[in-house]
Design an enzyme around this catalytic site. Structure first.
Site, PDB file in Angstrom:
ATOM      1  N   ALA A  22      36.199  46.122  18.507  1.00  0.00           N
ATOM      2  CA  ALA A  22      35.446  47.037  18.137  1.00  0.00           C
ATOM      3  C   ALA A  22      35.770  47.938  17.067  1.00  0.00           C
ATOM      4  O   ALA A  22      35.967  48.771  16.005  1.00  0.00           O
ATOM      5  CB  ALA A  22      34.152  46.958  18.835  1.00  0.00           C
ATOM      6  N   ARG A  72      46.245  51.053  37.452  1.00  0.00           N
ATOM      7  CA  ARG A  72      45.714  52.204  38.481  1.00  0.00           C
ATOM      8  C   ARG A  72      46.572  53.627  38.555  1.00  0.00           C
ATOM      9  O   ARG A  72      47.351  52.875  39.839  1.00  0.00           O
ATOM     10  CB  ARG A  72      45.002  51.798  40.149  1.00  0.00           C
ATOM     11  CG  ARG A  72      43.873  50.941  39.841  1.00  0.00           C
ATOM     12  CD  ARG A  72      42.796  50.394  41.047  1.00  0.00           C
ATOM     13  NE  ARG A  72      42.260  49.082  41.169  1.00  0.00           N
ATOM     14  CZ  ARG A  72      41.165  49.460  40.469  1.00  0.00           C
ATOM     15  NH1 ARG A  72      40.491  50.402  39.936  1.00  0.00           N
ATOM     16  NH2 ARG A  72      40.165  47.881  40.407  1.00  0.00           N
ATOM     17  N   ASP A 133      31.134  46.518  38.473  1.00  0.00           N
ATOM     18  CA  ASP A 133      30.982  46.563  39.868  1.00  0.00           C
ATOM     19  C   ASP A 133      28.873  48.134  38.974  1.00  0.00           C
ATOM     20  O   ASP A 133      27.869  47.428  39.889  1.00  0.00           O
ATOM     21  CB  ASP A 133      31.741  47.562  39.875  1.00  0.00           C
ATOM     22  CG  ASP A 133      32.766  47.837  40.615  1.00  0.00           C
ATOM     23  OD1 ASP A 133      32.944  46.387  41.091  1.00  0.00           O
ATOM     24  OD2 ASP A 133      33.273  48.151  41.562  1.00  0.00           O
ATOM     25  N   ARG A 168      24.262  23.280  55.776  1.00  0.00           N
ATOM     26  CA  ARG A 168      25.227  24.277  56.210  1.00  0.00           C
ATOM     27  C   ARG A 168      24.886  25.384  56.212  1.00  0.00           C
ATOM     28  O   ARG A 168      23.645  26.283  55.053  1.00  0.00           O
ATOM     29  CB  ARG A 168      26.573  24.583  55.960  1.00  0.00           C
ATOM     30  CG  ARG A 168      27.373  23.024  57.126  1.00  0.00           C
ATOM     31  CD  ARG A 168      28.330  23.117  56.182  1.00  0.00           C
ATOM     32  NE  ARG A 168      29.081  22.261  56.808  1.00  0.00           N
ATOM     33  CZ  ARG A 168      30.394  21.648  56.149  1.00  0.00           C
ATOM     34  NH1 ARG A 168      31.280  21.825  54.995  1.00  0.00           N
ATOM     35  NH2 ARG A 168      31.248  21.235  57.637  1.00  0.00           N
ATOM     36  N   GLY A 191      18.544  32.541  43.528  1.00  0.00           N
ATOM     37  CA  GLY A 191      17.373  32.424  45.429  1.00  0.00           C
ATOM     38  C   GLY A 191      18.005  32.301  46.412  1.00  0.00           C
ATOM     39  O   GLY A 191      17.625  31.083  47.082  1.00  0.00           O
ATOM     40  N   HIS A 267      38.272  38.096  43.224  1.00  0.00           N
ATOM     41  CA  HIS A 267      39.210  38.306  41.627  1.00  0.00           C
ATOM     42  C   HIS A 267      38.595  37.556  40.927  1.00  0.00           C
ATOM     43  O   HIS A 267      38.119  37.668  39.630  1.00  0.00           O
ATOM     44  CB  HIS A 267      40.188  38.993  41.705  1.00  0.00           C
ATOM     45  CG  HIS A 267      40.592  40.256  42.162  1.00  0.00           C
ATOM     46  ND1 HIS A 267      40.823  40.478  44.054  1.00  0.00           N
ATOM     47  CD2 HIS A 267      41.131  40.906  42.334  1.00  0.00           C
ATOM     48  CE1 HIS A 267      40.957  41.313  43.764  1.00  0.00           C
ATOM     49  NE2 HIS A 267      41.427  42.336  42.873  1.00  0.00           N
TER      50      HIS A 267
END
Ligand code: F6P
Length: 362
Positions: A22, A72, A133, A168, A191, A267
């Site tokens: 964009a 990073r 996040d 389980r 749910g 990841h």
């Protein structure tokens, strides 16, 4: 018209490429040029630029990860590293930079602007929130959140199939660093029987007691569901496998024969093609970032902020009532407060613990 540089930084998020596309489309459409920076701030230090044309970014709206690459960067945290990054921009005659990334990346943008000011170099920076996040304040959504949520729900739905087949109990950990948003929303959407999130600030023993209570209820012979799904945010310090072992021991001591499994989605949650919503948000935030720079704005973030029904938008860019420009200082201050638990959003999430019972009993 100017040359705008753009980089993606920190953890990649689906939709970052759509934002770059964009930015290129709008800038070139207005007669300007765009330089992509390879691998985030690391590439800025190394002057690793790539000219971007609309043809070069064709189809990027559909692609996951970051085509430009991300990092990073530790050197960028030093004054020397930022000075090198500023040299790279000056050598290209670039005075406008868009940073697409999360909390740390936006803090980096502000630090770069401060370094530029100290040495009298002209530089305007605009941030675009991108992090799965959803831990960045002042924007209702960051780029990548919607896709990540969809991925988690798809994975949990599949895990529920096998959980039901084998009767389980599954403990599923999802990304989100210190923020419970993804775990909480995924638990509702899929749910789940319970959700563990850091804002609740529960101790290990209390977590174990609550999860064990859910399991007991689910395996009542006549009317239990005979399977359990608990979604755990990675920000809850107790490792999911440790929780599973402690749960096993507890259930065995009660004579309850329930098989348990733990899964860390990790990841997987960050990958994949962006959802329609992420493409839409990325496109509109990218557009707004260019408009903001051309308008001379500096050290602001484009925030996704749908106005309440019937109310006029606040300080939105006139062209897009869903986008606001928020000063980076405010974004970073409020984001820190969310992480520290002192922001009203964090307090609200903590309160949900009591309010949500018995629907989400953990
Ligand atoms: O910030 C995005 C995020 O995916 C977090 O959810 C996670 O804690 C972190 O990045 C993982 O980072 P890395 O890929 O560097 O291990």
């Amino acid at each position: 018209m100017r040359t705008i540089a753009v980089l993606t930084s920190g953890g990649d998020a689906p939709g970052m490429n759509a934002a770059v596309r964009a930015i290129v489309g709008v800038t070139c459409g207005l007669g300007g040029t765009v330089l992509g920076v390879r691998h985030g701030y690391q590439g800025l230090i190394a002057a690793d630029f790539q000219p971007l044309t609309p043809a070069a970014v064709d189809g990027w709206n559909r692609r996951g990860g970051s085509v430009l690459g991300s990092s990073r960067s530790l050197p960028f945290r030093t004054p020397e590293g930022r000075a090198q990054a500023l040299d790279s921009l000056a050598a290209q005659g670039v005075e406008d930079l868009v940073v697409i990334g999360g909390n740390g990346s936006l803090a980096g943008a502000r630090a770069l602007a401060a370094s530029a000011r100290d040495r009298g170099q002209a530089l305007r920076v605009v941030g675009i929130p991108a992090s799965i996040d959803n831990d960045i304040a002042t924007t209702s959504l960051s780029i990548g959140v919607d896709t990540a949520l969809g991925t988690i729900v798809e994975c949990c739905d599949k895990i529920l199939d096998t959980a039901s087949s084998h009767a389980r109990t599954f403990l599923v950990e999802v990304m989100g660093r210190d923020c419970g948003y993804l775990a909480m929303t995924a638990a509702v959407a899929t749910g789940a029987d319970g959700v563990l999130y850091p804002e609740a600030r529960l101790g290990e023993d209390e977590i174990l007691a609550r999860v064990a209570a859910i399991v007991r209820r689910a395996y009542v012979p006549e009317d239990g569901r005979h399977r359990v799904l608990i979604v755990k945010a990675e920000g809850v310090a107790l490792p999911v496998e440790t929780l599973r072992e402690r749960l096993d021991a507890q259930l065995q001591s009660e004579g309850l024969a329930v098989e348990t499994r733990s899964v860390v989605l990790g990841h997987v949650v960050r990958g994949g093609a962006p959802s329609a919503t992420d493409r839409l948000i990325a496109g509109r935030l990218g557009h707004a970032a260019v408009r903001a720079l051309l308008d001379g704005r500096d050290q602001v973030m484009t925030a996704w902020h749908p106005p309440p029904l019937g109310e006029p938008p606040g300080d939105a860019l006139a062209l897009d009532p869903y986008v606001r420009l928020v000063p980076l200082d405010r974004v970073l201050r409020e984001t820190d407060a969310i992480a520290a638990g002192t922001h009203p959003i964090a307090a609200f999430r903590a309160k949900l613990l009591a309010a949500a019972e018995p629907f989400l009993a953990v």
